[in-house]
Design an enzyme around this catalytic site. Structure first.
Site, PDB file in Angstrom:
ATOM      1  N   ASP A 248      58.894  49.941 113.180  1.00  0.00           N
ATOM      2  CA  ASP A 248      58.725  48.565 112.759  1.00  0.00           C
ATOM      3  C   ASP A 248      60.145  48.000 112.606  1.00  0.00           C
ATOM      4  O   ASP A 248      61.120  48.767 112.547  1.00  0.00           O
ATOM      5  CB  ASP A 248      57.957  48.528 111.429  1.00  0.00           C
ATOM      6  N   LEU A 249      60.264  46.684 112.538  1.00  0.00           N
ATOM      7  CA  LEU A 249      61.593  46.076 112.476  1.00  0.00           C
ATOM      8  C   LEU A 249      61.888  45.480 111.082  1.00  0.00           C
ATOM      9  O   LEU A 249      62.734  45.987 110.333  1.00  0.00           O
ATOM     10  CB  LEU A 249      61.684  44.988 113.560  1.00  0.00           C
ATOM     11  N   ASP A 250      61.142  44.411 110.776  1.00  0.00           N
ATOM     12  CA  ASP A 250      61.400  43.679 109.531  1.00  0.00           C
ATOM     13  C   ASP A 250      61.124  44.566 108.321  1.00  0.00           C
ATOM     14  O   ASP A 250      60.011  45.050 108.149  1.00  0.00           O
ATOM     15  CB  ASP A 250      60.514  42.432 109.466  1.00  0.00           C
TER      16      ASP A 250
ATOM     17  N   THR B 238      65.074  41.716 107.023  1.00  0.00           N
ATOM     18  CA  THR B 238      64.684  40.377 107.452  1.00  0.00           C
ATOM     19  C   THR B 238      63.379  39.921 106.811  1.00  0.00           C
ATOM     20  O   THR B 238      63.027  38.748 106.911  1.00  0.00           O
ATOM     21  CB  THR B 238      64.562  40.344 108.990  1.00  0.00           C
TER      22      THR B 238
ATOM     23  N   SER C 241      57.149  46.158 116.708  1.00  0.00           N
ATOM     24  CA  SER C 241      57.147  45.096 115.704  1.00  0.00           C
ATOM     25  C   SER C 241      56.203  43.979 116.115  1.00  0.00           C
ATOM     26  O   SER C 241      56.046  43.700 117.300  1.00  0.00           O
ATOM     27  CB  SER C 241      58.562  44.527 115.569  1.00  0.00           C
ATOM     28  N   ALA C 242      55.614  43.312 115.114  1.00  0.00           N
ATOM     29  CA  ALA C 242      54.764  42.148 115.376  1.00  0.00           C
ATOM     30  C   ALA C 242      55.621  40.927 115.703  1.00  0.00           C
ATOM     31  O   ALA C 242      55.115  39.889 116.119  1.00  0.00           O
ATOM     32  CB  ALA C 242      53.906  41.854 114.149  1.00  0.00           C
TER      33      ALA C 242
ATOM     34  N   LYS D 196      48.594  44.337 113.884  1.00  0.00           N
ATOM     35  CA  LYS D 196      48.434  45.310 112.804  1.00  0.00           C
ATOM     36  C   LYS D 196      47.439  44.715 111.787  1.00  0.00           C
ATOM     37  O   LYS D 196      47.502  43.509 111.568  1.00  0.00           O
ATOM     38  CB  LYS D 196      49.788  45.583 112.118  1.00  0.00           C
TER      39      LYS D 196
ATOM     40  N   LYS E 267      53.130  40.594 105.312  1.00  0.00           N
ATOM     41  CA  LYS E 267      54.011  41.568 105.966  1.00  0.00           C
ATOM     42  C   LYS E 267      53.309  42.290 107.106  1.00  0.00           C
ATOM     43  O   LYS E 267      52.164  42.729 106.933  1.00  0.00           O
ATOM     44  CB  LYS E 267      54.466  42.621 104.959  1.00  0.00           C
TER      45      LYS E 267
ATOM     46  N   GLU F 290      57.255  52.468 108.944  1.00  0.00           N
ATOM     47  CA  GLU F 290      56.722  51.183 108.487  1.00  0.00           C
ATOM     48  C   GLU F 290      57.048  50.892 107.027  1.00  0.00           C
ATOM     49  O   GLU F 290      57.200  51.811 106.227  1.00  0.00           O
ATOM     50  CB  GLU F 290      55.193  51.207 108.604  1.00  0.00           C
ATOM     51  N   ASP F 291      57.094  49.592 106.689  1.00  0.00           N
ATOM     52  CA  ASP F 291      57.259  49.197 105.281  1.00  0.00           C
ATOM     53  C   ASP F 291      56.071  48.376 104.790  1.00  0.00           C
ATOM     54  O   ASP F 291      56.102  47.869 103.672  1.00  0.00           O
ATOM     55  CB  ASP F 291      58.531  48.356 105.104  1.00  0.00           C
TER      56      ASP F 291
END
Ligand code: BG6
Ligand code: MG
Length: 223
Positions: free
Chosen positions: A8-10, A16, A114-115, A145, A45, A169-170
């Site tokens: 995942d990114l953010d 971010t 990432s979404a 997701k 999120k 993931e967060d």
């Protein structure tokens, strides 16, 4: 040994997530003179821009036309992208650079799951574009997701079976998505992420050996 890492990114690679929610808060203040409570952030999120806007409008109990909806989503994105201007490699979250380097020394391939449609732009600003072997395109998957689609697409982009991958993931929706994909879920964050195979409190605690042993125990359960 697992062969792929699907990130995942953010909130995982860079902080971010705070820019996303700040942009939503400002938008809602400007258009509806309302305040969004911090508790709503978790619900926005990991899900797409449009799904986040639905969550917010539902919370506010506000109905808008399709045209207004599109305008709001696009205004939020403009503000968000503007905020991203400050990004540079210092915004990479603690522990991520060394975790990526441990993955690379163990010949693990790396993909973005990432979404966010701003993923390529953010990786570029962080100086991480070359570290990624592939980026799964969220515009091309049928369901966001917590559906597994983006993690399945990310594993496929590396020519790997999801079972041979870990996902990081967060977000609650993201952990569910990894679990549904068959990859081993690694969470960074609080106890709300306890459905993950392995959870670290934050990215600085990410540890290759512990991730490997989480993947190994998960695979042993499969047999
Ligand atoms: C996810 C974020 O990574 O990307 C969500 O956690 C966000 O909060 C989603 O809505 C979509 O991002 P973007 O950049 O395409 O609006
Ligand atoms: Mg995230």
């Amino acid at each position: 040994m697992f062969k792929g890492a699907l990130f995942d990114l953010d909130g995982v690679i860079a902080d971010t997530a705070v820019f996303h929610f700040a942009a939503w808060k400002n938008l809602v203040k400007k258009h509806f003179n309302a305040d969004l409570p911090d508790e709503l952030e978790e619900k926005t999120k990991g899900i797409s821009r449009e799904d986040s806007l639905h969550v917010i409008l539902n919370y506010l109990n506000i109905q808008v036309s399709d045209e207004e909806f599109r305008a709001l989503a696009s205004e939020k994105n403009e503000a968000y992208v503007e905020a991203l201007n400050v990004l540079n490699p210092n915004y990479i979250l603690p522990g991520i650079t060394s975790f990526i380097s441990d993955l690379k020394s163990n010949h693990v391939k790396i993909a973005l799951a990432s979404a966010s449609k701003n993923g390529p732009l953010i990786l570029k600003k962080l100086g991480l574009s070359d570290a990624f072997d592939a980026i799964a395109d969220p515009a091309k998957v049928a369901a966001g997701k917590p559906a597994p689609d983006i993690f399945l697409a990310a594993a496929k982009s590396l020519n790997l079976d999801p079972k041979d991958c870990i996902g990081v993931e967060d977000a609650v929706a993201g952990v569910s998505a990894i679990n549904a994909s068959g990859a081993t879920s690694i969470a960074v964050g609080g106890v709300e992420l306890s459905q993950a195979t392995k959870r670290f409190n934050n990215t600085s605690e990410l540890n290759f050996k512990e991730v490997l042993s989480a993947w190994q125990s998960n695979m042993a359960l499969e047999r």
